[in-house]
Design a protein around this motif. Structure first.
Motif, PDB file in Angstrom:
ATOM      1  N   ARG A  88       0.819  -1.202   0.000  1.00 44.31           N
ATOM      2  CA  ARG A  88       0.000   0.000   0.000  1.00 44.31           C
ATOM      3  C   ARG A  88       0.859   1.261   0.000  1.00 44.31           C
ATOM      4  NH1 ARG A  88      -1.712   3.992   3.097  1.00 44.31           N
ATOM      5  NH2 ARG A  88      -3.841   4.782   2.866  1.00 44.31           N
ATOM      6  N   GLU A  89       1.968   1.247   0.755  1.00 46.02           N
ATOM      7  CA  GLU A  89       2.806   2.438   0.865  1.00 46.02           C
ATOM      8  C   GLU A  89       3.381   2.829  -0.492  1.00 46.02           C
ATOM      9  OE1 GLU A  89       2.880  -0.114   2.839  1.00 46.02           O
ATOM     10  OE2 GLU A  89       2.354   0.708   4.814  1.00 46.02           O
ATOM     11  N   ARG A  90       3.760   1.834  -1.299  1.00 47.92           N
ATOM     12  CA  ARG A  90       4.322   2.162  -2.609  1.00 47.92           C
ATOM     13  C   ARG A  90       3.238   2.705  -3.537  1.00 47.92           C
ATOM     14  NH1 ARG A  90       9.334   0.840  -4.517  1.00 47.92           N
ATOM     15  NH2 ARG A  90       9.685   0.885  -6.773  1.00 47.92           N
ATOM     16  N   GLN A  99      -0.185  13.047  -8.317  1.00 44.25           N
ATOM     17  CA  GLN A  99      -1.304  13.915  -7.937  1.00 44.25           C
ATOM     18  C   GLN A  99      -2.623  13.361  -8.471  1.00 44.25           C
ATOM     19  OE1 GLN A  99      -0.311  17.916  -9.152  1.00 44.25           O
ATOM     20  NE2 GLN A  99       1.352  18.081  -7.688  1.00 44.25           N
ATOM     21  N   LEU A 100      -2.808  12.060  -8.244  1.00 39.43           N
ATOM     22  CA  LEU A 100      -4.010  11.405  -8.764  1.00 39.43           C
ATOM     23  C   LEU A 100      -5.262  11.944  -8.086  1.00 39.43           C
ATOM     24  CD1 LEU A 100      -3.187   7.588  -9.107  1.00 39.43           C
ATOM     25  CD2 LEU A 100      -3.010   9.402 -10.807  1.00 39.43           C
ATOM     26  N   LYS A 101      -6.270  12.159  -8.899  1.00 40.09           N
ATOM     27  CA  LYS A 101      -7.607  12.483  -8.403  1.00 40.09           C
ATOM     28  C   LYS A 101      -8.586  11.342  -8.649  1.00 40.09           C
ATOM     29  CE  LYS A 101      -6.601  16.770  -7.205  1.00 40.09           C
ATOM     30  NZ  LYS A 101      -5.133  16.686  -7.455  1.00 40.09           N
ATOM     31  N   LEU A 102      -8.314  10.561  -9.716  1.00 38.80           N
ATOM     32  CA  LEU A 102      -9.211   9.483 -10.120  1.00 38.80           C
ATOM     33  C   LEU A 102      -8.418   8.202 -10.353  1.00 38.80           C
ATOM     34  CD1 LEU A 102     -11.484  11.183 -12.821  1.00 38.80           C
ATOM     35  CD2 LEU A 102     -12.259  10.275 -10.627  1.00 38.80           C
ATOM     36  N   ALA A 103      -9.064   7.074 -10.084  1.00 37.34           N
ATOM     37  CA  ALA A 103      -8.479   5.773 -10.410  1.00 37.34           C
ATOM     38  C   ALA A 103      -9.595   4.816 -10.796  1.00 37.34           C
ATOM     39  CB  ALA A 103      -7.686   5.204  -9.234  1.00 37.34           C
ATOM     40  N   TRP A 111     -10.997  -0.245  -1.847  1.00 40.87           N
ATOM     41  CA  TRP A 111     -10.008   0.775  -2.218  1.00 40.87           C
ATOM     42  C   TRP A 111      -9.326   1.337  -0.983  1.00 40.87           C
ATOM     43  CZ3 TRP A 111      -7.026   1.845  -5.899  1.00 40.87           C
ATOM     44  CH2 TRP A 111      -6.522   3.120  -6.139  1.00 40.87           C
ATOM     45  N   GLU A 112      -7.983   1.427  -1.026  1.00 39.15           N
ATOM     46  CA  GLU A 112      -7.195   1.777   0.155  1.00 39.15           C
ATOM     47  C   GLU A 112      -6.616   3.183   0.122  1.00 39.15           C
ATOM     48  OE1 GLU A 112      -5.187  -2.304   1.646  1.00 39.15           O
ATOM     49  OE2 GLU A 112      -4.437  -1.565  -0.288  1.00 39.15           O
ATOM     50  N   LEU A 113      -6.877   3.953  -0.927  1.00 35.21           N
ATOM     51  CA  LEU A 113      -6.288   5.285  -1.036  1.00 35.21           C
ATOM     52  C   LEU A 113      -7.406   6.320  -1.011  1.00 35.21           C
ATOM     53  CD1 LEU A 113      -3.666   4.550  -3.857  1.00 35.21           C
ATOM     54  CD2 LEU A 113      -3.353   4.431  -1.369  1.00 35.21           C
ATOM     55  N   PRO A 114      -7.803   6.789   0.173  1.00 35.46           N
ATOM     56  CA  PRO A 114      -8.986   7.661   0.292  1.00 35.46           C
ATOM     57  C   PRO A 114      -8.838   9.004  -0.403  1.00 35.46           C
ATOM     58  CG  PRO A 114      -7.808   7.485   2.385  1.00 35.46           C
ATOM     59  CD  PRO A 114      -7.208   6.459   1.484  1.00 35.46           C
ATOM     60  N   ALA A 115      -7.592   9.453  -0.658  1.00 37.47           N
ATOM     61  CA  ALA A 115      -7.410  10.742  -1.325  1.00 37.47           C
ATOM     62  C   ALA A 115      -7.708  10.676  -2.815  1.00 37.47           C
ATOM     63  CB  ALA A 115      -5.975  11.240  -1.107  1.00 37.47           C
ATOM     64  N   VAL A 116      -7.868   9.463  -3.341  1.00 35.90           N
ATOM     65  CA  VAL A 116      -8.118   9.268  -4.770  1.00 35.90           C
ATOM     66  C   VAL A 116      -9.519   8.684  -4.948  1.00 35.90           C
ATOM     67  CG1 VAL A 116      -7.331   8.154  -6.886  1.00 35.90           C
ATOM     68  CG2 VAL A 116      -5.660   8.835  -5.136  1.00 35.90           C
ATOM     69  N   THR A 117     -10.336   9.326  -5.773  1.00 35.29           N
ATOM     70  CA  THR A 117     -11.688   8.838  -6.030  1.00 35.29           C
ATOM     71  C   THR A 117     -11.630   7.573  -6.875  1.00 35.29           C
ATOM     72  OG1 THR A 117     -12.608  11.063  -5.937  1.00 35.29           O
ATOM     73  CG2 THR A 117     -13.926   9.384  -7.054  1.00 35.29           C
ATOM     74  N   ALA A 118     -12.266   6.512  -6.411  1.00 36.44           N
ATOM     75  CA  ALA A 118     -12.281   5.236  -7.120  1.00 36.44           C
ATOM     76  C   ALA A 118     -13.508   5.139  -8.000  1.00 36.44           C
ATOM     77  CB  ALA A 118     -12.249   4.088  -6.115  1.00 36.44           C
ATOM     78  N   LEU A 119     -13.284   4.837  -9.277  1.00 34.26           N
ATOM     79  CA  LEU A 119     -14.366   4.666 -10.241  1.00 34.26           C
ATOM     80  C   LEU A 119     -14.350   3.211 -10.696  1.00 34.26           C
ATOM     81  CD1 LEU A 119     -16.415   6.626 -11.691  1.00 34.26           C
ATOM     82  CD2 LEU A 119     -14.830   6.583 -13.629  1.00 34.26           C
TER      83      LEU A 119
END
Length: 477
Positions: A88-90, A99-103, A111-119
Motif C-alpha cells: 500500500r505504501e508504494r 497527484q491522482l484524483k481518479l483511479a 479501495w485503500e487510497l482515500p485521497a483518490v476517487t475510485a471509479l
C-alpha cells in the motif's frame, strides 16, 4: 506519427470481429474492446478527467482492465498502473507523486487510497461522445515507475508518439501481424507489458493474458503456450530457462527481454524458431535495439529498432568512440521519454538535448563492433536486473537505512541471489525482522533473498564499500 489508441481504433474499424484480447474466462473482439474503452472514457470525463490528467488503474490483468487502460487514453488522459499486489505504501507514493484524483478499480469497496476517487471499471455512461479523430501525438500516454537511487521510485513520462513508434518498430522486427497470438506475461507495472500490449493491438493481433496460476511454473506456462496456440512470446531469460522448449510447434518466435541473455538460452530456444534479444530501458519506451540470434552466435544487443538512434561515447569527453572501443550507450530518437515526473535535476542529468535531438544516457557500457552491432559490456552503477525487473540496489539500501536497527548496509546481486549485507546497530537485530520490514515497503522482486549480518563492511582502496568482496563472501557462505 499518431496516438496509440488511434491505431487500435483503426484496427477495430478494419477487423471489428477479430479477437483482440483473451483472458481466463473472457474474450473481447476489437470492436467490443474499443466500445468498452470509449464508454469508460465518457465516464472518466463526466467524473472530471481532462486532457493529460494522470488517471490510476488498479485491477488485476483482464480484458476488462485492458478496456479500462484504453478508456483512460480515449479520455485524452495518461495512465499509471497501481499494481494491486504492491504494498500500500508504494501505491500511495505513486498516487501522491502523480497527484491522482481518479483511479479505475475493479472493486471500489476495497479501495485503500482515500485521497483518490475510485471509479469502478464496470458501469454505464449516459452519453458516449463521438471519437475525437484529432491526433495529439506529443501528449502524455503513461507514467511507468522504475527503481530510484534516492529510496523512492521515479516515474518515467512517455508520450504517445514514442509508444506508437515502439509498437510499429517491434511489430516489424518481431514479425507480429493480425494472425499472431502474442503472450502477455508481465505485470502491467513494467514496460515489458507495455510492449506486449501495444505492439500486439496496434498490429491487429490477439493478446493472450497468461493466467496468474501458470506464471510461477515453467511447465505450466509452456502448457499454456501450447493450449493457447501462442505464436510469439517475450519473456526474461530466467523464465525461459525454467520452461521445456519442446512440443511448441506454433511458437514461431521468442524474444528474450528484461535481463542479459545467455548463450544457453539461445541454444535451447533458437533452434526451430526465430529468437530475438531485446534491449531497452524504460526511458527509451521499451525497446532501443533488437538482435536476431541463432544457436552458436555471440550474444549481443543487435541494431536499433526503427525510429531509434544509438551512439557510444567516451565517459570523459562525451565524444563518440571508434568501433571496438568501450563507452556509454546513449539512445536518441522518437522513443526517448520526456523525463522523470517531478525530478527536473535527475531529468537534466540523464537526458541530453543536442541540436534539437534528445538523448538518454543509459549507464550501460557497450562497444560497437565493426559490423555495426552493439555488444553489452556492463553497468556504470549498481543498477541491476532482478527477476526481469530493473532495480537500483541503492533504493533497497536507502529503505534498509530507515530501519532503526541498521547501522550500515550494502546490497549485492550474486549469481541471481539478492543479498543484503547489514551491520546492525544493536545486538537484537535479526534477519527475519529486516526482511519483514522491507516487505512492507518494496515489491517482492526487490526484497533480498537473504540478509547477512556483519561486524563491518569491507572497504576498498578509495574508502568505498568493496562490493566485490561482499559478493565473494556471499558466494563462499
Amino acid at each position: 506519427m499518431t496516438t496509440i489508441h488511434h491505431l487500435i481504433a483503426a484496427r477495430a474499424d478494419l477487423s471489428p470481429a477479430h479477437p483482440a484480447v483473451e483472458g481466463t474466462t473472457t474474450r473481447l473482439t476489437y470492436r467490443e474492446l474499443v466500445d468498452q474503452a470509449r464508454e469508460i472514457a465518457a465516464r472518466l470525463r463526466a467524473a472530471g478527467a481532462n486532457r493529460e490528467s494522470i488517471v490510476g488503474l488498479s485491477a488485476p490483468r483482464s480484458p476488462e482492465a485492458l478496456a479500462g487502460l484504453l478508456g483512460i487514453l480515449f479520455a485524452d488522459c495518461a495512465y499509471v498502473y497501481l499494481d494491486p499486489t504492491y504494498p500500500r505504501e508504494r501505491r500511495a507514493f505513486m498516487a501522491w507523486d502523480c497527484q491522482l484524483k481518479l483511479a479505475l478499480v475493479d472493486s471500489p469497496a476495497g479501495w485503500e487510497l482515500p485521497a483518490v476517487t475510485a471509479l469502478p471499471l464496470s458501469g454505464h455512461a449516459d452519453m458516449v461522445e463521438p471519437f475525437d479523430r484529432v491526433d495529439h501525438d506529443a501528449q502524455l500516454c503513461y507514467v511507468c515507475y522504475t527503481s530510484g537511487s534516492t529510496g523512492e521510485p521515479k516515474g518515467v513520462l512517455v508520450e504517445h508518439r514514442s509508444v506508437a513508434a515502439m509498437a510499429h518498430g517491434l511489430a516489424v522486427r518481431y514479425g507480429i501481424h493480425p494472425g499472431s497470438r502474442a503472450l502477455q506475461y508481465a505485470s502491467w507495472n513494467y514496460d515489458a507489458a507495455i510492449g506486449d500490449i501495444f505492439t500486439t493491438l496496434a498490429a491487429g493481433a490477439t493478446l493472450c493474458l497468461a493466467p496468474d496460476q501458470v506464471r510461477s511454473s515453467g511447465v505450466a506456462l509452456a502448457n499454456y503456450l501450447r493450449q493457447a496456440h501462442i505464436t510469439f512470446a517475450a519473456l526474461t531469460p530466467s523464465v525461459l530457462s525454467t520452461m521445456p522448449e519442446h512440443d511448441l510447434p506454433e511458437l514461431v518466435s521468442v524474444a528474450a527481454v528484461g535481463e542479459p541473455c545467455t548463450p544457453e538460452v539461445v541454444q535451447r530456444w533458437g533452434g526451430n524458431r526465430r529468437f530475438f534479444n531485446g534491449y531497452g530501458p524504460t526511458e527509451t519506451t521499451v525497446a532501443a535495439t533488437v538482435a536476431d540470434l541463432n544457436p552458436g552466435d555471440d550474444v549481443h544487443l543487435g541494431t536499433p529498432v526503427p525510429g531509434a538512434k544509438v551512439r557510444v561515447v567516451d565517459l570523459g569527453t562525451g565524444h563518440e568512440v571508434a568501433s571496438g572501443v568501450n563507452g556509454e550507450l546513449q539512445v536518441g530518437g522518437v522513443g526517448v521519454a520526456r523525463g522523470y515526473l517531478n525530478r527536473p535535476e535527475l531529468t537534466a542529468e540523464n537526458f541530453l538535448l543536442e541540436d534539437d535531438q534528445r538523448w538518454y544516457r543509459t549507464g550501460d557500457i557497450v562497444r560497437r563492433e565493426p559490423s555495426g552491432i552493439i555488444s553489452y559490456v556492463g553497468r556504470l552503477d549498481n543498477q541491476v536486473q532482478v527477476r526481469g525487473h530493473r532495480v537500483e540496489l541503492e533504493e533497497i539500501e536507502a529503505r534498509l537505512r530507515q530501519h532503526e536497527g541498521v547501522n550500515q548496509c550494502a546490497v549485492t546481486l550474486n549469481n541471481g541471489v539478492l543479498v543484503a549485507h547489514v551491520v546492525p546497530a544493536r545486538p537484537d537485530v535479526n534477519a527475519a525482522a529486516l526482511l519483514n520490514f522491507l516487505r512492507e515497503w518494496l515489491p517482492i522482486h526487490m526484497v533480498p533473498d537473504r540478509v547477512a549480518l556483519l561486524e563491518a563492511l569491507p572497504l576498498g582502496g578509495w574508502g568505498k564499500v568493496d562490493r566485490g568482496a561482499l559478493r565473494q563472501d556471499a558466494h563462499a557462505s
